[in-house]
Design an enzyme around this catalytic site. Structure first.
Site, short mmCIF file in Angstrom:
data_model
loop_
_atom_site.label_atom_id
_atom_site.label_comp_id
_atom_site.label_asym_id
_atom_site.label_seq_id
_atom_site.Cartn_x
_atom_site.Cartn_y
_atom_site.Cartn_z
N MET A 23 0.80 -1.22 0.00
CA MET A 23 0.00 0.00 0.00
C MET A 23 0.83 1.27 0.00
SD MET A 23 -2.89 -1.14 2.74
CE MET A 23 -1.64 -1.65 3.92
N ALA A 24 2.01 1.22 0.61
CA ALA A 24 2.77 2.45 0.80
C ALA A 24 4.24 2.16 0.96
CB ALA A 24 2.24 3.21 2.03
N VAL A 26 7.63 3.56 3.11
CA VAL A 26 7.95 4.27 4.35
C VAL A 26 9.39 4.76 4.28
CG1 VAL A 26 8.05 4.13 6.86
CG2 VAL A 26 6.34 2.81 5.62
N ASP A 143 -6.41 -5.47 10.83
CA ASP A 143 -5.32 -6.11 10.09
C ASP A 143 -4.16 -6.45 11.02
OD1 ASP A 143 -4.15 -7.18 7.84
OD2 ASP A 143 -3.24 -5.31 7.20
#
Length: 606
Positions: A23-24, A26, A143
């Site tokens: 999703m992303a 970091v 999650d």
């Protein structure tokens, strides 16, 4: 500007990539305003394209920012950075600024080595503590998995990614079966696998899966696809973790199996309940300990035993139906005192043994029964006396009907007071309450109170102080000193030190920062320090920079000045080219009034 020096919101400097997920990405970063290391999560472009996901992500980031707890990775800020790419298109980049945690992801730790049972239980305790806090705040993680748990260098649990899973759940129809979703399916609850609504108990199931994995060294269900794993969560029975790790006790097995119940109503109903049962099971003795009392079934050496007939047989031997008259003649016997050789003397009792007794069949049966019971008691007493004389003192606690007086334990530590009450045979019920006047762990009261007379095993509620209550620091930004003081007083906090600071936007005398920060929980009665705007900004030195770079820096959000161009050469009338270097500036580096106009001096063009 290079990738290493990329800035977000004119405040956050983006550093090296430290993590990557579905999703992303970091990045390590620096908050240039506060000078602290941070982590910056930047969502990937394919998720930004989904407007509903972007809106929910922003909302969940705000929810996460409200939670301040040692077991949760803090969220400091979130927003959306807008930029223009090389094709002239506007690019939106949602981001979240988080606490930087130095440690290891639990998933990587489990891959590196086998966790001990104590480590597994300790990590699960930290996760459940975080969930208890978040559930009370109305936020469901959705999650929980090993990849979302950080273990700091000091062994502290930090739960990450609160709220992002919710946004993913709401947008799941737009996603394919990627490896990331397969990994998440490993921790699916049955209701998630069936596509039903979820609640806090869903997080507890996922935590149970993770606890199972930590203890057993493998998840409860494995499969080649997400569908296969999800089907097993719905339909297949779980094998106890002790089947894979013989060191796991039956008590721990029971806790894990309870947490993995298919029906959420059969699971633990709160994170607190789950945690308490887990810690209680961890303290339970290992299998076979302590040993149960042993009953001696073999005859003692040297002691003659006599078989005692059954009750019916004892009474059945009496067959006379009519009254019988019996005369008992006196019998002279030798001295049969069994204790004489041990030095125990008894004073003989003189009894008239000539007794005429008229007995019916009923009385004869009762007499036989009484004789049997009495003989048994005599044998028991004789045996006990022999044991005492041969082996020492016998401490016999005979049951009594006397009540127990509750002792005064107020002012003692909970541990000491509870131990004294337990020694008296009372059952202690623990109750912790915050107190601004009583030190932490000191007993405040008992119910029933001291001096009360109660039966044994009565429940005594022991109320003790958990310390001063914690309150959240209110929002103080933009308030005057007096307004900030009033806001702090209203929640039980006091105004601490006040420091002057620069700000491009906050008016003179307005709060620009507090310590602790807004939303942070701190002890009631604590002081909160403020930084208040002095109405000035910090002007940087832009000499020798290009005109464009200098202009961007001075007009940026962190300075906010108006920029003009000029020359110090007398009589120069030619236009000033933008590509030249700055030779000087009308306002020297250092503090300057907000919204001032600064002139950048460049060379005259001819």
């Amino acid at each position: 500007m290079s990738e290493e020096k990329r800035m977000i919101a004119d405040r956050y400097e983006v550093g090296a990539l430290i993590g990557r997920g579905g999703m992303a990405d970091v990045y390590e970063g620096i908050d240039t305003r506060l000078g602290r290391k941070i982590a910056i999560k930047i969502l990937k472009a394919d998720l930004v394209a989904d407007p509903s996901f972007e809106a929910k992500f922003r909302q969940e980031a705000q929810n996460s920012a409200r939670m301040t707890h040692p077991t949760i990775v803090r969220v400091y800020d979130s927003g959306e950075e807008q930029s223009v790419d090389s094709n002239g298109n506007t690019r939106r980049t949602p981001y979240i600024v988080m606490e930087f945690v130095s440690g290891t992801v639990l998933r990587d730790l489990m891959h590196a080595r086998k966790l001990t049972s104590a480590e597994s239980i300790g990590f699960a305790e930290g996760i459940l503590t975080a969930l208890e806090f978040s559930h009370r705040a109305g936020i469901i993680h959705r999650d929980i998995k090993s990849a979302n748990i950080m273990i700091t260098d000091g062994g502290v649990v930090k739960v990450m990614d609160f709220g992002i899973a919710r946004a993913m759940s709401d947008s799941s129809a737009t996603q394919s079966h990627t490896q990331g979703i397969v990994g998440t399916a490993q921790y699916f609850s049955p209701e998630q696998a069936r596509g039903e609504s979820v609640d806090a108990r869903t997080d507890l199931y996922s935590t149970g899966v993770l606890l199972y994995e930590m203890l057993a060294g493998r998840p409860p269900f494995v499969g080649e696809s997400a569908v296969s794993v999800a089907y097993q969560h719905v339909s297949e029975s779980v094998t106890p973790p002790s089947a894979h790790n013989s060191e796991i006790s039956a008590a721990i097995d029971e806790v894990v199996m309870h947490s993995l119940a298919k029906d959420r109503n059969d699971r633990y109903q709160s994170a607190e309940q789950f945690r308490e049962h887990l810690l209680s099971a961890a303290l339970a003795p290992a299998a076979g300990q302590p040993a149960a009392p042993v009953a001696f079934t073999e005859p003692l050496e040297g002691v003659e035993t006599t078989k005692i007939d059954a009750f019916d047989e004892l009474l059945g031997g009496l067959s006379a139906e009519s009254a019988v008259t019996a005369e008992v003649e006196p019998v002279t016997t030798a001295n049969t005192n069994p204790f004489e050789t041990l030095g125990v003397e008894f004073e003989p009792e003189i009894v008239d043994t000539r007794v005429k007794v008229e007995q019916t069949e009923k009385s004869m049966k009762l007499a036989g029964l009484a004789w049997g019971v009495g003989s048994g008691l005599v044998v028991f007493v004789i045996g006990m006396v022999i044991f005492v004389l041969a082996f020492g003192t016998l401490n016999v606690n005979l049951p009594t009907n006397k009540n127990i007086e509750v002792v005064d334990v107020v002012g003692q530590t909970f541990e000491d007071g509870a131990a004294k009450l337990t020694e008296l045979g009372l059952s202690v019920v623990e109750k912790g309450v915050p107190s601004d006047t009583v030190p932490a762990d000191e007993i405040i009261s008992t119910d029933p109170p001291a001096g009360a007379s109660v039966p044994k095993e009565t429940e005594i509620t022991v109320t003790y102080s958990t310390g001063a209550a914690e309150v959240a620091v209110p929002s103080l930004l933009g308030k005057s000193e007096q307004e900030a003081k009033d806001a702090l007083t209203s929640v039980g906090l006091i105004l601490g030190t006040i420091t002057q600071g620069t700000s491009p936007s906050a008016a003179l005398g307005k709060v620009i920062q507090s310590s602790p920060e807004t939303g942070t929980y701190t002890t009631s009665g604590s002081a909160v320090d403020l930084i208040i705007s002095n109405g000035k900004v910090e002007v940087p030195n832009v000499t020798s920079m290009s005109v464009s770079d200098a202009t961007n820096q001075l007009q940026g959000a962190s300075v906010g000045l108006t920029v003009k161009l000029g020359t110090q050469e007398v009589g120069c009338a030619n236009p000033v080219p933008q590509g030249q270097l700055v030779l000087g500036q009308s306002i020297a580096p250092g503090p300057a009034n907000q919204h001032s106009t600064i002139t950048l001096y460049v060379a005259c063009n001819g």
